[in-house]
Write an enzyme that holds these catalytic residues in place. Structure first.
Site, PDB file in Angstrom:
ATOM      1  N   GLY A  14       0.825  -1.223   0.000  1.00 14.96           N
ATOM      2  CA  GLY A  14       0.000   0.000   0.000  1.00 14.96           C
ATOM      3  C   GLY A  14       0.844   1.251   0.000  1.00 14.96           C
ATOM      4  O   GLY A  14       0.703   2.117   0.870  1.00 14.96           O
ATOM      5  N   SER A  15       1.742   1.360  -1.009  1.00 13.17           N
ATOM      6  CA  SER A  15       2.713   2.471  -0.959  1.00 13.17           C
ATOM      7  C   SER A  15       2.484   3.522  -2.031  1.00 13.17           C
ATOM      8  O   SER A  15       3.398   4.283  -2.351  1.00 13.17           O
ATOM      9  CB  SER A  15       4.144   1.919  -1.042  1.00 13.17           C
ATOM     10  N   THR A  16       1.262   3.588  -2.584  1.00 16.13           N
ATOM     11  CA  THR A  16       1.034   4.627  -3.590  1.00 16.13           C
ATOM     12  C   THR A  16       0.641   5.961  -2.955  1.00 16.13           C
ATOM     13  O   THR A  16       0.585   6.975  -3.636  1.00 16.13           O
ATOM     14  CB  THR A  16      -0.060   4.201  -4.599  1.00 16.13           C
ATOM     15  N   SER A  17       0.350   5.955  -1.645  1.00 18.99           N
ATOM     16  CA  SER A  17       0.036   7.226  -0.982  1.00 18.99           C
ATOM     17  C   SER A  17       0.301   7.120   0.515  1.00 18.99           C
ATOM     18  O   SER A  17       0.691   6.058   1.014  1.00 18.99           O
ATOM     19  CB  SER A  17      -1.436   7.616  -1.231  1.00 18.99           C
ATOM     20  N   GLY A  18       0.117   8.232   1.198  1.00 19.30           N
ATOM     21  CA  GLY A  18       0.158   8.261   2.661  1.00 19.30           C
ATOM     22  C   GLY A  18       1.466   7.797   3.278  1.00 19.30           C
ATOM     23  O   GLY A  18       2.559   8.057   2.771  1.00 19.30           O
ATOM     24  N   ILE A  19       1.327   7.079   4.397  1.00 22.44           N
ATOM     25  CA  ILE A  19       2.486   6.630   5.175  1.00 22.44           C
ATOM     26  C   ILE A  19       3.330   5.648   4.350  1.00 22.44           C
ATOM     27  O   ILE A  19       4.554   5.663   4.408  1.00 22.44           O
ATOM     28  CB  ILE A  19       2.006   5.996   6.501  1.00 22.44           C
ATOM     29  N   GLY A  20       2.665   4.817   3.546  1.00 24.29           N
ATOM     30  CA  GLY A  20       3.378   3.851   2.707  1.00 24.29           C
ATOM     31  C   GLY A  20       4.262   4.549   1.686  1.00 24.29           C
ATOM     32  O   GLY A  20       5.428   4.171   1.486  1.00 24.29           O
ATOM     33  N   SER A 141      -1.269   1.019  14.920  1.00 23.07           N
ATOM     34  CA  SER A 141      -1.856   2.336  15.201  1.00 23.07           C
ATOM     35  C   SER A 141      -1.985   2.511  16.708  1.00 23.07           C
ATOM     36  O   SER A 141      -2.069   1.524  17.452  1.00 23.07           O
ATOM     37  CB  SER A 141      -3.250   2.413  14.586  1.00 23.07           C
ATOM     38  N   TYR A 154     -11.797  -1.676  13.204  1.00 22.83           N
ATOM     39  CA  TYR A 154     -10.449  -1.205  12.858  1.00 22.83           C
ATOM     40  C   TYR A 154      -9.504  -1.425  14.042  1.00 22.83           C
ATOM     41  O   TYR A 154      -8.413  -1.976  13.899  1.00 22.83           O
ATOM     42  CB  TYR A 154     -10.511   0.288  12.488  1.00 22.83           C
TER      43      TYR A 154
HETATM   44  P1  NAD Z   1      -3.893   5.780   2.900  1.00 18.25           P
HETATM   45  O1  NAD Z   1      -5.342   5.461   2.726  1.00 18.25           O
HETATM   46  O2  NAD Z   1      -3.455   7.189   2.747  1.00 18.25           O
HETATM   47  O3  NAD Z   1      -3.026   4.846   1.944  1.00 18.25           O
HETATM   48  C1  NAD Z   1      -3.295   3.464   1.881  1.00 18.25           C
HETATM   49  C2  NAD Z   1      -2.538   2.853   0.719  1.00 18.25           C
HETATM   50  O4  NAD Z   1      -2.932   1.484   0.573  1.00 18.25           O
HETATM   51  C3  NAD Z   1      -2.810   3.514  -0.600  1.00 18.25           C
HETATM   52  O5  NAD Z   1      -1.610   3.467  -1.334  1.00 18.25           O
HETATM   53  C4  NAD Z   1      -3.855   2.590  -1.240  1.00 18.25           C
HETATM   54  O6  NAD Z   1      -3.847   2.652  -2.634  1.00 18.25           O
HETATM   55  C5  NAD Z   1      -3.344   1.252  -0.774  1.00 18.25           C
HETATM   56  N1  NAD Z   1      -4.345   0.203  -0.757  1.00 18.25           N
HETATM   57  C6  NAD Z   1      -5.599   0.248  -0.227  1.00 18.25           C
HETATM   58  N2  NAD Z   1      -6.193  -0.952  -0.350  1.00 18.25           N
HETATM   59  C7  NAD Z   1      -5.287  -1.780  -0.975  1.00 18.25           C
HETATM   60  C8  NAD Z   1      -5.278  -3.154  -1.347  1.00 18.25           C
HETATM   61  N3  NAD Z   1      -6.347  -3.915  -1.112  1.00 18.25           N
HETATM   62  N4  NAD Z   1      -4.146  -3.681  -1.913  1.00 18.25           N
HETATM   63  C9  NAD Z   1      -3.053  -2.918  -2.114  1.00 18.25           C
HETATM   64  N5  NAD Z   1      -3.003  -1.605  -1.786  1.00 18.25           N
HETATM   65  C10 NAD Z   1      -4.100  -1.035  -1.225  1.00 18.25           C
HETATM   66  O7  NAD Z   1      -3.488   5.180   4.341  1.00 18.25           O
HETATM   67  P2  NAD Z   1      -2.599   5.769   5.528  1.00 18.25           P
HETATM   68  O8  NAD Z   1      -3.454   6.686   6.325  1.00 18.25           O
HETATM   69  O9  NAD Z   1      -1.288   6.223   5.025  1.00 18.25           O
HETATM   70  O10 NAD Z   1      -2.427   4.446   6.410  1.00 18.25           O
HETATM   71  C11 NAD Z   1      -1.359   3.541   6.228  1.00 18.25           C
HETATM   72  C12 NAD Z   1      -1.275   2.639   7.449  1.00 18.25           C
HETATM   73  O11 NAD Z   1      -1.073   3.434   8.612  1.00 18.25           O
HETATM   74  C13 NAD Z   1      -2.541   1.811   7.698  1.00 18.25           C
HETATM   75  O12 NAD Z   1      -2.208   0.524   8.132  1.00 18.25           O
HETATM   76  C14 NAD Z   1      -3.227   2.582   8.809  1.00 18.25           C
HETATM   77  O13 NAD Z   1      -4.054   1.756   9.609  1.00 18.25           O
HETATM   78  C15 NAD Z   1      -2.035   3.099   9.586  1.00 18.25           C
HETATM   79  N6  NAD Z   1      -2.327   4.286  10.406  1.00 18.25           N
HETATM   80  C16 NAD Z   1      -2.731   5.442   9.819  1.00 18.25           C
HETATM   81  C17 NAD Z   1      -3.017   6.535  10.630  1.00 18.25           C
HETATM   82  C18 NAD Z   1      -3.460   7.842  10.063  1.00 18.25           C
HETATM   83  O14 NAD Z   1      -3.921   8.690  10.829  1.00 18.25           O
HETATM   84  N7  NAD Z   1      -3.303   8.077   8.779  1.00 18.25           N
HETATM   85  C19 NAD Z   1      -2.898   6.426  12.026  1.00 18.25           C
HETATM   86  C20 NAD Z   1      -2.475   5.229  12.575  1.00 18.25           C
HETATM   87  C21 NAD Z   1      -2.193   4.162  11.747  1.00 18.25           C
END
Ligand code: NAD
Length: 264
Positions: A14-20, A141, A154
């Site tokens: 899941g590395s196309t956006s966000g934390i990934g 999380s 969740y």
């Molecule tokens: P995000 O929604 O911004 O990004 C998620 C990524 O996963 C995207 O690249 C999306 O395309 C990809 N994705 C979604 N479903 C998929 C699938 N079935 N197969 C492959 N790729 C898929 O998410 P984020 O907020 O960056 O969260 C990343 C991690 O951090 C998660 O595990 C989340 O639970 C955890 N987290 C996030 C937060 C927050 O506030 N953002 C807080 C605590 C923990």
């Protein structure tokens, strides 16, 4: 600090956006060859283009695969049979009252947030063990410790990840492979930004007001009193993936802005 990742291969789910995405960038900057994963080829290609613009020397491999299914995980494992570093970042969230969460929702959350990481770890840990070096990180999380009443399903998955990571670390004792969890707090990823914008539109207020209200009522214990940026979380993940973190395993490491009211 040299993280000692030059020449290592890293898979970030899941590395196309966000934390990934931020984690992939941090690892690529350190010289690792990084596998970028998302569900659609277009999103994967777009993420690679954005990464190349930010880290011109980045060595990247794109694999489009839906990791919420066994077939999707198989496709990734077929394309990338081994890796030195695995970051189980993929995770979804949605607000739903306990009464509204169906059996199907419980299963879907378990499949996407927990089983995807288990399937990848089960395969990759074998090779890491044979080579005597490896890093597995589960992105959990603070919700693993403070189960959010607005999304208990969740929270369940995030706690489950801690159990899996600790159990796996123990099965890999003495092998040179470390397994840890990283617990981010509220982080302004694309998913969260979308959630805030939708909430603002629904309530007829600004995004800033929704943010202020969120920290006043939902996360009043935050010590930084703001969302973390994905890069701030990625810095912790990259460190745990590094050669420098060789004595840290079986741990749950918080990068939660102090939200969890606990000293350790
Ligand atoms: P995000 O929604 O911004 O990004 C998620 C990524 O996963 C995207 O690249 C999306 O395309 C990809 N994705 C979604 N479903 C998929 C699938 N079935 N197969 C492959 N790729 C898929 O998410 P984020 O907020 O960056 O969260 C990343 C991690 O951090 C998660 O595990 C989340 O639970 C955890 N987290 C996030 C937060 C927050 O506030 N953002 C807080 C605590 C923990």
């Amino acid at each position: 600090m040299d993280l000692g990742l030059q020449g290592k291969k890293a898979v970030v789910s899941g590395s196309t956006s966000g934390i990934g995405f931020a984690t992939a960038k941090a690892l690529a900057r350190e010289g690792a060859e990084v596998v970028i994963n998302g569900r659609s080829p277009q999103r994967v290609e777009a993420a690679i283009a954005r990464l190349r613009a930010e880290v011109p020397q980045a060595r990247l491999i794109g694999v489009a695969a839906d990791l919420s299914t066994a077939e999707g995980c198989e496709a990734l494992l077929h394309a990338v049979p081994q890796t030195d570093v695995l970051v189980n970042n993929l995770g979804i969230f949605e607000v739903r009252t306990f009464e509204e969460i169906t059996d199907e929702d419980w299963r879907r959350f378990f499949e996407v947030n927990v089983l995807s990481g288990i399937r990848l770890s089960r395969h990759y840990a074998k090779g890491m063990k044979e080579r005597g070096w490896g890093r597995i990180v589960f992105v959990s999380s603070e919700s693993a410790l403070h189960i959010p009443t607005e999304m208990v399903h969740y929270g369940m998955t995030k706690t489950a990840q801690l159990a899996v990571a600790r159990g796996l670390a123990e099965t890999l004792a003495g092998t040179g492979v470390t397994v840890n969890s990283v617990l981010p707090g509220p982080t302004k990823s694309e998913g969260v930004t979308r959630f805030l914008e939708e909430a603002a539109a629904a309530q007829g207020v600004s995004v800033e007001e929704v943010e202020r209200e969120f920290f006043r009522t939902m996360r009043p214990t935050s010590l930084i009193r703001r969302f973390a940026q994905p890069d701030e979380v990625a810095a912790m993940i990259a460190y745990v993936c590094s050669a420098a973190a060789s004595a840290t395993t079986g741990a749950a490491l918080r990068v939660d802005g102090g939200v969890v009211r606990s000293i350790v």
